[in-house]
Design an enzyme around this catalytic site. Structure first.
Site, PDB file in Angstrom:
ATOM      1  N   SER A 185       0.789  -1.230   0.000  1.00  0.00           N
ATOM      2  CA  SER A 185       0.000   0.000   0.000  1.00  0.00           C
ATOM      3  C   SER A 185       0.817   1.274   0.000  1.00  0.00           C
ATOM      4  O   SER A 185       0.328   2.323  -0.411  1.00  0.00           O
ATOM      5  CB  SER A 185      -0.941   0.008   1.200  1.00  0.00           C
ATOM      6  OG  SER A 185      -0.216  -0.001   2.419  1.00  0.00           O
ATOM      7  N   HIS A 213      -5.431  -4.157  -0.841  1.00  0.00           N
ATOM      8  CA  HIS A 213      -5.292  -3.065  -1.805  1.00  0.00           C
ATOM      9  C   HIS A 213      -5.318  -3.561  -3.249  1.00  0.00           C
ATOM     10  O   HIS A 213      -5.071  -2.778  -4.165  1.00  0.00           O
ATOM     11  CB  HIS A 213      -3.999  -2.297  -1.536  1.00  0.00           C
ATOM     12  CG  HIS A 213      -4.016  -1.547  -0.246  1.00  0.00           C
ATOM     13  ND1 HIS A 213      -4.455  -0.249  -0.133  1.00  0.00           N
ATOM     14  CD2 HIS A 213      -3.681  -1.934   1.012  1.00  0.00           C
ATOM     15  CE1 HIS A 213      -4.378   0.146   1.124  1.00  0.00           C
ATOM     16  NE2 HIS A 213      -3.902  -0.858   1.842  1.00  0.00           N
ATOM     17  N   LYS A 243     -12.107  -0.637   1.444  1.00  0.00           N
ATOM     18  CA  LYS A 243     -11.327   0.143   0.489  1.00  0.00           C
ATOM     19  C   LYS A 243     -12.076   0.215  -0.838  1.00  0.00           C
ATOM     20  O   LYS A 243     -12.982   1.020  -0.985  1.00  0.00           O
ATOM     21  CB  LYS A 243      -9.923  -0.431   0.387  1.00  0.00           C
ATOM     22  CG  LYS A 243      -9.147  -0.273   1.706  1.00  0.00           C
ATOM     23  CD  LYS A 243      -7.736  -0.758   1.624  1.00  0.00           C
ATOM     24  CE  LYS A 243      -6.947  -0.401   2.879  1.00  0.00           C
ATOM     25  NZ  LYS A 243      -7.472  -0.996   4.131  1.00  0.00           N
TER      26      LYS A 243
END
Length: 396
Positions: A185, A213, A243
């Site tokens: 990330s 991610h 996310k």
């Protein structure tokens, strides 16, 4: 307050501030979208992990509201008593389809997934090979398991192979696991999963990929494991629902017997109330949207390429990111903090990232364009970067 505690806190907080390592928290006044309001100021938001813009999606808001009316605001219990609602079952079936596995299990956060899954399978008689840049939740999950932690150099397959050989041939461990993030990330690079799987097969390692991610971002949205076509080769697929999915929570996907084991041995599942039903319904629809179309994924990547190109042309060090994650690596922590504060004054919210999130001396501003940004927003951000970067001597 205890004098010992008071002195400890005051001395160490002052030290963090002096080193530029103390991070102020800025409350966002309203929704976390492509632009946000902080301290009454409207800012281009480049600090969110809301990759696809789904956190403010109108359809998802309506689904969450409707489900609250039918199912309430909370699940009412842990999953193993009577907190498993029909919406939880549907979510986990959808996640398994999304990840290409036999089954899936949901948790209250992505952090909880790593605390839950690693310690449910690994113990003091085992060893874990962990990439040096793995997320803090992986590190904490490994520590909780009490397994021997053997760090290998970041994405260094020769080092991984040598340490896998030494660990398995030592005879000291019952099981050996290799753990990696799918997408790292802070730098935006992608794990070398084909090589990791090859090494794992050679030494019979358990494979564990945290794709927090990557899901929604890589593999046309399907994630890093599917990007490489390795869903039948990875034992644990971990992901977050906060996310790209835009809501909250996490999941583990894998073989049915693995998920059955986690349901009876992973402590966050056993001892913490289930995800709220409104959130669960919104998550399920968000995952379906990612499976149905690559439109948001494609816009995310287009915006990521646009911002990277603009910052690189200005002369910023944006590292070697392979994803829309775009770090501007400054180095010095105090300068990084100053850079972030000046960007704020120029209308850009790009939070400084310093130790312990990244190693000392590698302070950076981590930029995250999303599918919801317009090119005009990104142009405004690039202009602010140019002005502040030159002012502080970061670029010419």
């Amino acid at each position: 307050m205890s004098n010992v505690l008071n002195n400890f806190l005051d001395e160490n907080l002052a030290d963090l501030r002096e080193q530029g390592l103390y991070n102020d928290i800025d409350p966002v006044e309203g929704a976390n979208g492509p632009t946000i309001q902080v301290k009454g100021q409207s800012l281009v938001n480049l600090s969110s992990n809301n990759y696809l813009g789904l956190a403010t999606n109108d359809e998802l808001k309506k689904i969450a509201q409707a489900t609250i009316e039918t199912h309430g605001v909370g699940a009412g219990a842990v999953r193993t008593i009577n907190g498993t609602l029909d919406v939880h079952v549907k979510l986990e079936e959808t996640l398994a389809k999304f990840k290409g596995t036999e089954a899936a299990i949901s948790y209250q956060s992505g952090f909880n997934c790593n605390m839950a899954a690693i310690s449910a399978v690994m113990d003091k008689n085992d060893a874990i090979l962990s990439d040096q840049l793995n997320h803090a939740s992986i590190i904490d999950g490994c520590r909780l398991s009490k397994a021997k932690i053997i760090a290998y150099n970041h994405s260094d397959m020769d080092d991984l192979r040598a340490k896998a050989k030494a660990a398995t041939e030592s005879g000291l461990y019952n099981k050996v696991m290799v753990i990696t993030d799918g997408v790292f990330s802070m730098d935006g690079d992608i794990a070398k999963l084909p090589e990791i799987v090859e090494i794992a097969k050679e030494f019979d390692l358990i494979t564990y990929v945290d794709d927090a991610h990557g899901s929604g971002v890589t593999g046309k949205g399907a994630g890093t494991v599917k990007h490489f076509g390795l869903q039948n080769e990875i034992d644990f697929q971990i992901g977050t629902l906060s996310k790209a999915i835009g809501v909250v929570g996490g999941y583990v996907a894998g073989k049915k017997n693995l998920i059955d084991w986690l349901k009876v041995r992973s402590r966050p599942f056993l001892f913490s109330t289930a995800l709220p039903p409104g959130d669960v319904a919104a998550i399920t629809r968000a995952v379906e949207m990612i499976m149905e179309s690559t439109e948001l994924h494609d816009k995310l990547w287009d915006n990521g390429d646009y911002l990277k190109r603009g910052l690189a042309e200005l002369g910023f060090n944006i590292g070697d990111s392979e994803t829309p994650i775009t770090p501007c690596i400054i180095g010095d922590e105090k300068l990084t903090q100053q850079f972030s504060k000046r960007l704020f004054e120029e209308g850009v919210y790009a939070k400084s990232i310093v130790f312990p999130t990244v190693p000392k001396g590698t302070g950076r501003v981590r930029n995250m364009p999303t599918a919801a940004h317009t090119k005009d927003m990104l142009d405004d951000a690039i202009a602010a970067y140019a002005k502040v970067g030159r002012e502080l001597g970061i670029i010419q």
